[in-house]
Scaffold this active site. Structure first.
Site, PDB file in Angstrom:
ATOM      1  N   ASN A 149       0.799  -1.221   0.000  1.00  0.00           N
ATOM      2  CA  ASN A 149       0.000   0.000   0.000  1.00  0.00           C
ATOM      3  C   ASN A 149       0.836   1.276   0.000  1.00  0.00           C
ATOM      4  O   ASN A 149       0.313   2.361  -0.270  1.00  0.00           O
ATOM      5  CB  ASN A 149      -0.940   0.016   1.205  1.00  0.00           C
ATOM      6  CG  ASN A 149      -0.193  -0.131   2.521  1.00  0.00           C
ATOM      7  OD1 ASN A 149       0.544  -1.105   2.728  1.00  0.00           O
ATOM      8  ND2 ASN A 149      -0.374   0.814   3.422  1.00  0.00           N
ATOM      9  N   SER A 199     -11.585  -4.763   0.538  1.00  0.00           N
ATOM     10  CA  SER A 199     -12.219  -3.638   1.231  1.00  0.00           C
ATOM     11  C   SER A 199     -12.971  -2.769   0.237  1.00  0.00           C
ATOM     12  O   SER A 199     -12.398  -2.285  -0.752  1.00  0.00           O
ATOM     13  CB  SER A 199     -11.153  -2.802   1.951  1.00  0.00           C
ATOM     14  OG  SER A 199     -11.719  -1.687   2.585  1.00  0.00           O
ATOM     15  N   CYS A 323      -2.788   4.920   7.449  1.00  0.00           N
ATOM     16  CA  CYS A 323      -2.896   4.357   8.800  1.00  0.00           C
ATOM     17  C   CYS A 323      -1.796   4.850   9.724  1.00  0.00           C
ATOM     18  O   CYS A 323      -1.906   4.729  10.936  1.00  0.00           O
ATOM     19  CB  CYS A 323      -2.863   2.827   8.737  1.00  0.00           C
ATOM     20  SG  CYS A 323      -4.289   2.141   7.870  1.00  0.00           S
TER      21      CYS A 323
END
Length: 379
Positions: A149, A199, A323
């Site tokens: 990511n 997701s 995150c």
């Protein structure tokens, strides 16, 4: 406004939002209820499951709806650990996983499990020989993300699967959150992948939706106990409206998928080629990586400074991971790639989607040129 933070979350497609609103207004029954409204809700739930399964090339019974990629990762990893702990307590993952995987592994280590963390090379890719060397008689799970990511590196999932064909009792989990609709992912009956996480908000669905693929015949322990929803494996009243909307978003994602991938890759390559002309720019993404991610740093400038400078130009990017952005921690992925800390702290990520445009990329580069001019003398 230019939104280049699509790996963090994508804008909800208008038709997807319309689906959510219609279902919320017209089908408010609990799908577990026995009355007509419950039957209607359950019918739509199963129809959505069928659609997701069809798109992914798997059986309906192999799709389980979740609330997020984080839940899916936690369930795949901890569910395997609980189910198979009597056979072994050794797990294998990589040094560049999403926090949902890393933190799950750390928690299991505290409970007596052992974890082997595979290293990556300078491009963020693991070695198949390291995978082979890490496998032990007590290994119960291998968990590897398909696409990183932060820098967009693509792991050799098919090759790992071939290695694991000689170890049929080991579960193979793939975090596919950044991969779906971007890189090939084979979940057919012949694939060695046992578990895969997805997701909804990464492909123009709503936040709070996701699904976990569990290959037929594979068993993992449930993490949520209660009313026995999702065939008794994931309790909790299903978010029918969100699931129906996610199914629509997934269908739209796969419509003309190859053209969309090529479109994003063209923009990504253009950005990388132009950024490479600046002497103080360090590019961490490779062109053989995912088509939607460019990770780079402007030497001497912290990532959050660059993010806010672009924000003043109404351009939205991120530091390496949404995150970890607010915690201001440096990139663990870049550390694993042996990028010096002084350079890694300047890393930012541009992430595209199918609606991104070349004109937006040109505007981004115009703003970057001004930023570079302002900061070029900083050591």
């Amino acid at each position: 406004m230019i939104y280049f933070d699509n790996s963090a979350t994508t804008q909800v497609d208008d038709s997807v939002l319309e689906t959510f609103m219609k279902v919320s207004q017209k089908m408010n029954g609990n799908p577990s209820s026995l009355h007509q409204l419950g039957d209607m809700a359950d019918g739509l739930l199963q129809q959505s499951r069928k659609q997701v399964a069809s798109i992914m090339g798997v059986q309906e019974s192999e799709i389980f709806f979740t609330s997020s990629g984080t839940e899916g990762d936690n369930w795949a990893i901890k569910g395997t650990a609980i189910e198979k702990m009597r056979y072994g307590k050794h797990l294998i993952t990589t040094t560049i996983e999403h926090p949902a995987v890393k933190e799950s592994m750390l928690q299991l280590e505290q409970l007596g499990f052992e974890v082997t963390y595979l290293p990556v090379n300078a491009e963020g890719v693991i070695s198949i020989s390291d995978v082979k060397a890490a496998i032990r008689p007590d290994t119960i799970l291998v968990s590897i993300m398909a696409v990183n990511n932060e820098v967009g590196s693509i792991q050799p999932i098919e090759e790992v699967g071939e290695v694991l064909r000689d170890y049929p009792t080991i579960h193979f989990h793939v975090d596919a959150v950044q991969a779906v609709g971007k890189v090939p992912l084979n979940l057919s009956a012949t694939s060695r992948i046992d578990l895969a996480t997805f997701s909804g908000h990464k492909f123009h669905g709503l936040k709070g939706t996701g699904f976990l693929y569990i290959k037929r015949g594979r068993v993992i322990a449930p993490l949520l106990s209660g009313g026995g929803q999702e065939k008794g494996r994931r309790s909790g009243t299903e978010n029918v409206a969100g699931i129906a909307a996610m199914a629509r978003a997934l269908r739209l994602l796969f419509d003309q998928k190859e053209q969309k991938i090529a479109h994003q890759k063209h923009i990504r390559d253009y950005l990388m080629d132009e950024l490479a002309n600046y002497s103080k720019v360090h590019i961490f993404s490779a062109k053989q990586g995912a088509p939607h991610i460019v990770c780079f740093a402007l030497g001497g400038i912290r990532g959050e400074v660059s993010v806010h400078a672009f924000e003043k130009e109404a351009i939205f990017i991120s530091t390496t991971s949404a995150c970890s952005s607010r915690s201001k921690t440096s990139s663990s992925t870049l550390a694993a790639m042996n990028v010096p800390s002084k350079i890694a702290t300047g890393a930012v990520r541009v992430s595209l989607t199918d609606t991104s445009t070349l004109e937006e990329a040109k505007q981004f580069l115009n703003s970057f040129a001004k930023l570079y001019e302002n900061f070029k003398d900083i050591k």
